[in-house]
Design an enzyme around this catalytic site. Structure first.
Site, PDB file in Angstrom:
ATOM      1  N   ARG A  52      52.975  72.557   4.227  1.00  0.00           N
ATOM      2  CA  ARG A  52      53.703  71.732   2.998  1.00  0.00           C
ATOM      3  C   ARG A  52      53.443  72.272   1.773  1.00  0.00           C
ATOM      4  NH1 ARG A  52      51.027  66.847   1.669  1.00  0.00           N
ATOM      5  NH2 ARG A  52      52.058  67.189  -0.120  1.00  0.00           N
TER       6      ARG A  52
ATOM      7  N   ARG B  11      45.524  56.366  -4.969  1.00  0.00           N
ATOM      8  CA  ARG B  11      46.494  57.408  -5.604  1.00  0.00           C
ATOM      9  C   ARG B  11      46.995  56.128  -6.466  1.00  0.00           C
ATOM     10  NH1 ARG B  11      47.868  63.116  -3.396  1.00  0.00           N
ATOM     11  NH2 ARG B  11      48.407  63.636  -5.697  1.00  0.00           N
TER      12      ARG B  11
ATOM     13  N   VAL C 117      50.567  52.917  -8.700  1.00  0.00           N
ATOM     14  CA  VAL C 117      51.551  54.040  -9.452  1.00  0.00           C
ATOM     15  C   VAL C 117      51.282  53.336 -10.928  1.00  0.00           C
ATOM     16  CG1 VAL C 117      53.009  54.875  -8.038  1.00  0.00           C
ATOM     17  CG2 VAL C 117      53.082  52.146  -8.584  1.00  0.00           C
TER      18      VAL C 117
ATOM     19  N   LYS D 220      54.523  75.063  -5.515  1.00  0.00           N
ATOM     20  CA  LYS D 220      55.386  73.493  -5.729  1.00  0.00           C
ATOM     21  C   LYS D 220      54.770  72.641  -6.183  1.00  0.00           C
ATOM     22  CE  LYS D 220      52.209  71.036  -3.174  1.00  0.00           C
ATOM     23  NZ  LYS D 220      52.802  69.844  -3.371  1.00  0.00           N
ATOM     24  N   ASN D 221      53.817  72.186  -7.467  1.00  0.00           N
ATOM     25  CA  ASN D 221      53.788  71.814  -8.160  1.00  0.00           C
ATOM     26  C   ASN D 221      54.311  71.498  -9.278  1.00  0.00           C
ATOM     27  OD1 ASN D 221      52.252  70.144  -6.118  1.00  0.00           O
ATOM     28  ND2 ASN D 221      50.164  70.037  -7.547  1.00  0.00           N
TER      29      ASN D 221
ATOM     30  N   ASP E 232      42.823  70.570  -7.286  1.00  0.00           N
ATOM     31  CA  ASP E 232      43.664  71.049  -5.621  1.00  0.00           C
ATOM     32  C   ASP E 232      42.824  72.223  -4.828  1.00  0.00           C
ATOM     33  OD1 ASP E 232      44.577  68.781  -6.071  1.00  0.00           O
ATOM     34  OD2 ASP E 232      46.553  70.490  -6.671  1.00  0.00           O
TER      35      ASP E 232
ATOM     36  N   CYS F 265      49.308  62.239   0.383  1.00  0.00           N
ATOM     37  CA  CYS F 265      48.222  62.766   0.932  1.00  0.00           C
ATOM     38  C   CYS F 265      47.106  61.786   0.832  1.00  0.00           C
ATOM     39  CB  CYS F 265      47.077  63.997  -0.457  1.00  0.00           C
ATOM     40  SG  CYS F 265      47.964  65.524   0.166  1.00  0.00           S
TER      41      CYS F 265
HETATM   42  C1  UD1 Z   1      49.256  66.147  -9.042  1.00  0.00           C
HETATM   43  C2  UD1 Z   1      49.689  67.123  -7.649  1.00  0.00           C
HETATM   44  C3  UD1 Z   1      48.241  67.305  -7.349  1.00  0.00           C
HETATM   45  C4  UD1 Z   1      47.127  66.775  -8.135  1.00  0.00           C
HETATM   46  C5  UD1 Z   1      47.223  66.003  -8.932  1.00  0.00           C
HETATM   47  C6  UD1 Z   1      45.634  66.337 -10.735  1.00  0.00           C
HETATM   48  C7  UD1 Z   1      51.398  67.249  -7.713  1.00  0.00           C
HETATM   49  C8  UD1 Z   1      53.253  67.129  -6.833  1.00  0.00           C
HETATM   50  N1  UD1 Z   1      51.141  66.371  -7.256  1.00  0.00           N
HETATM   51  O1  UD1 Z   1      49.339  64.764  -8.364  1.00  0.00           O
HETATM   52  O2  UD1 Z   1      49.178  68.002  -6.589  1.00  0.00           O
HETATM   53  O3  UD1 Z   1      45.991  67.085  -6.885  1.00  0.00           O
HETATM   54  O4  UD1 Z   1      48.145  65.824  -9.728  1.00  0.00           O
HETATM   55  O5  UD1 Z   1      46.007  67.084 -10.569  1.00  0.00           O
HETATM   56  O6  UD1 Z   1      52.200  67.895  -8.880  1.00  0.00           O
HETATM   57  N2  UD1 Z   1      46.687  57.341 -10.987  1.00  0.00           N
HETATM   58  C9  UD1 Z   1      46.895  56.309 -11.973  1.00  0.00           C
HETATM   59  N3  UD1 Z   1      47.896  55.626 -11.547  1.00  0.00           N
HETATM   60  C10 UD1 Z   1      48.855  56.272 -12.041  1.00  0.00           C
HETATM   61  C11 UD1 Z   1      49.389  57.550 -11.478  1.00  0.00           C
HETATM   62  C12 UD1 Z   1      47.992  58.164 -11.086  1.00  0.00           C
HETATM   63  O7  UD1 Z   1      45.625  55.591 -11.728  1.00  0.00           O
HETATM   64  O8  UD1 Z   1      50.066  55.629 -11.888  1.00  0.00           O
HETATM   65  C13 UD1 Z   1      45.360  58.105 -11.158  1.00  0.00           C
HETATM   66  C14 UD1 Z   1      45.056  59.337  -9.815  1.00  0.00           C
HETATM   67  O9  UD1 Z   1      45.390  57.884  -8.934  1.00  0.00           O
HETATM   68  C15 UD1 Z   1      44.320  59.612 -10.159  1.00  0.00           C
HETATM   69  C16 UD1 Z   1      44.134  60.442 -10.982  1.00  0.00           C
HETATM   70  O10 UD1 Z   1      44.858  58.991 -12.129  1.00  0.00           O
HETATM   71  O11 UD1 Z   1      43.007  59.425  -9.576  1.00  0.00           O
HETATM   72  C17 UD1 Z   1      45.408  61.592 -11.685  1.00  0.00           C
HETATM   73  O12 UD1 Z   1      46.760  61.146 -10.921  1.00  0.00           O
HETATM   74  P1  UD1 Z   1      48.013  62.025 -10.909  1.00  0.00           P
HETATM   75  O13 UD1 Z   1      47.750  63.149 -11.824  1.00  0.00           O
HETATM   76  O14 UD1 Z   1      49.095  61.354 -11.526  1.00  0.00           O
HETATM   77  O15 UD1 Z   1      48.731  63.047  -9.695  1.00  0.00           O
HETATM   78  P2  UD1 Z   1      50.076  62.883  -9.117  1.00  0.00           P
HETATM   79  O16 UD1 Z   1      50.113  63.496 -10.355  1.00  0.00           O
HETATM   80  O17 UD1 Z   1      50.015  62.389  -8.182  1.00  0.00           O
END
Ligand code: UD1
Length: 431
Positions: A408, A131, A133, A22-23, A316, A126
């Site tokens: 999902r 989380r 951006v 999925k990811n 995960d 989730c």
């Molecule tokens: C992806 C995966 C999710 C997995 C995660 C970590 C997909 C669709 N989802 O999520 O299943 O659990 O990687 O391996 O691939 N962060 C910030 N600022 C940002 C972005 C992230 O502080 O702008 C933080 C997040 O809150 C978190 C950490 O960075 O604490 C890692 O997040 P990230 O690797 O970005 O996760 P996703 O890409 O959302």
């Protein structure tokens, strides 16, 4: 809303085919926005998130064709989807859609790179911590985008196109690295990404982008260099096997006992988790067809685990591993370093008789001899499947409510488990 009923206590024996990841599928599908030509993706899992993203991409003007099951294919064979973004008709991604799936926020990068503007709702997804951006937006700014946030929407502009830049993430982010790769592929000049995520899904996306004509070096390391090109072309790509699904079923068989071949699984995608499972007492071997996991009657050993970005133990798989540790001999400390608040499964596991204490970002699990079936509630994708694992070993009947979370992320979960001897039934409910 559907429920899943599980009667525990049966070992798992047989073959579980591993689905496409999925990811990896989600960013690959989003990459179709980068080219006016057709991107053909094979081995896409049949999941609610994939169907939702097809709809989201359709709103932007992407034409799609989904191949049905071919004669001789099993219900678990992945699907082929052709995505053609010849005409992007809209660069707006509304709240109603983005809120359902956080990864759809990533459309911002290809829309901005190809069209010079995008307006995308801040994501939902989730409920595991805040989380933010900020890093995703920082990456776009480093490539020359002007970003503003108005009424819950990110408005990104690059009227003269993006240009290469130096992106240094102060925290490893998978989504940020995906977005940076996509945007930099069409940015003018050279981009350097430092502290990039090294997850295998990043490599899968980079491989596909290279087939589309992108010039990328270093994907899979923390330093990625990209030389922007003026345009990308169509390509054909097979989605990699799902390492989280692989690890989940490996933990399920460690929990129930039995002997399972995880067909199509690749050990290098989850070596840290397999090493932990070996310490726990599972027997793991690699064959030409995949990974074989077995456990005889001997008990489970408690092992401490700390989640970390790849190649560390994946966040995960944290919930699933906690389920496994509920029946281990002794006490296990499980520390979550990636997401805050990713312990929502603790309360539900406790309903099955698990003994778990929380101490900040660490859960201390004291193994018990037996779990007892009970009604439980799924709270997020990985938490839901941890309840399934616990239920497979619990005495009596467990009903897992709100299984849309499972749909999902886990393709044909009850069919795959039932085929290996588990007593798992979906109870369809209206409304
Ligand atoms: C992806 C995966 C999710 C997995 C995660 C970590 C997909 C669709 N989802 O999520 O299943 O659990 O990687 O391996 O691939 N962060 C910030 N600022 C940002 C972005 C992230 O502080 O702008 C933080 C997040 O809150 C978190 C950490 O960075 O604490 C890692 O997040 P990230 O690797 O970005 O996760 P996703 O890409 O959302």
């Amino acid at each position: 809303m559907d429920k899943i009923r599980i009667v525990g206590g049966r070992p798992l024996n047989g073959v579980i085919p591993v689905s496409g990841a999925k990811n990896a599928a989600l960013p690959l599908m989003i990459a179709s926005l980068l080219t006016p030509e057709t991107l053909t993706l094979h081995n896409l899992p049949r999941l609610a998130d994939v169907s939702l993203l097809v709809r989201i991409l359709g709103n932007h003007g992407v034409d799609y064709m989904i191949n049905g099951k071919k004669p001789g294919q099993t219900v678990t064979s992945g699907q082929t989807v052709r995505l053609s973004a010849e005409h992007i008709v809209d660069t707006f991604a509304p709240y109603e859609l983005v809120a359902k799936m956080r990864a759809s926020f990533w459309v911002l990068a290809p829309l901005l790179a190809r069209m010079g503007h995008a307006k995308v709702s801040l994501p939902g997804g989730c409920a595991i911590g805040t989380r933010p951006v900020d890093l995703l937006l920082m990456a776009m700014e480093k490539l020359g985008a002007q970003i503003s946030i108005e009424a819950g929407y990110v408005i990104a502009k690059a009227p003269d196109g993006l240009r290469g830049g130096h992106i240094n993430f102060d925290k490893v982010t998978v989504g940020g690295t995906h977005m940076a790769l996509m945007a930099a592929s069409l940015a003018l000049g050279h981009t350097l990404i430092e502290n990039a995520a090294r997850e295998p899904e990043i490599v899968d996306l980079a491989d596909c982008l290279v087939k589309m004509g992108a010039r990328i070096h270093g994907a899979g390391t923390s330093r990625i260099e990209i030389e922007g090109v003026a345009g990308l072309k169509g390509a054909e790509h097979h989605v990699m096997p799902d390492r989280i699904e692989t690890g989940t079923y490996a933990m399920a068989v460690a929990m129930t006992g039995g002997d399972i071949l995880l067909e199509g699984a690749r050990p290098e995608l989850l070596q840290s988790a397999l090493d932990v499972l070996t310490q726990v007492g599972a027997h793991i071997s690699t064959t030409n067809e995949g990974i074989r996991v077995s456990r005889n009657g001997a008990g489970l050993q408690a092992v401490d685990v700390e989640t970390a970005p790849f190649p560390g133990f994946p966040t995960d798989l944290q919930a699933q591993f906690m389920a496994l540790m509920t029946r281990a001999k002794g006490s296990s400390r499980i520390t979550e370093t990636i997401f805050e608040n990713r312990f929502m499964h603790v309360q539900e596991l406790a309903r099955l008789g698990a003994k778990i204490r929380l101490d900040g970002d660490t859960a201390i699990v004291d193994g018990v001899d037996d779990l007892q079936g009970a009604p439980v509630m799924a709270t997020d994708l990985r938490a839901s499947v941890s309840l399934v694992i616990a239920a497979l070993a619990a005495k009596g009947e467990t009903t897992v409510n709100r299984v849309y979370h499972l749909d999902r992320g886990f393709e044909h979960l009850e069919a795959k488990l039932s085929a290996c001897g588990a007593d798992v039934t979906r109870l369809a409910q209206a409304g």
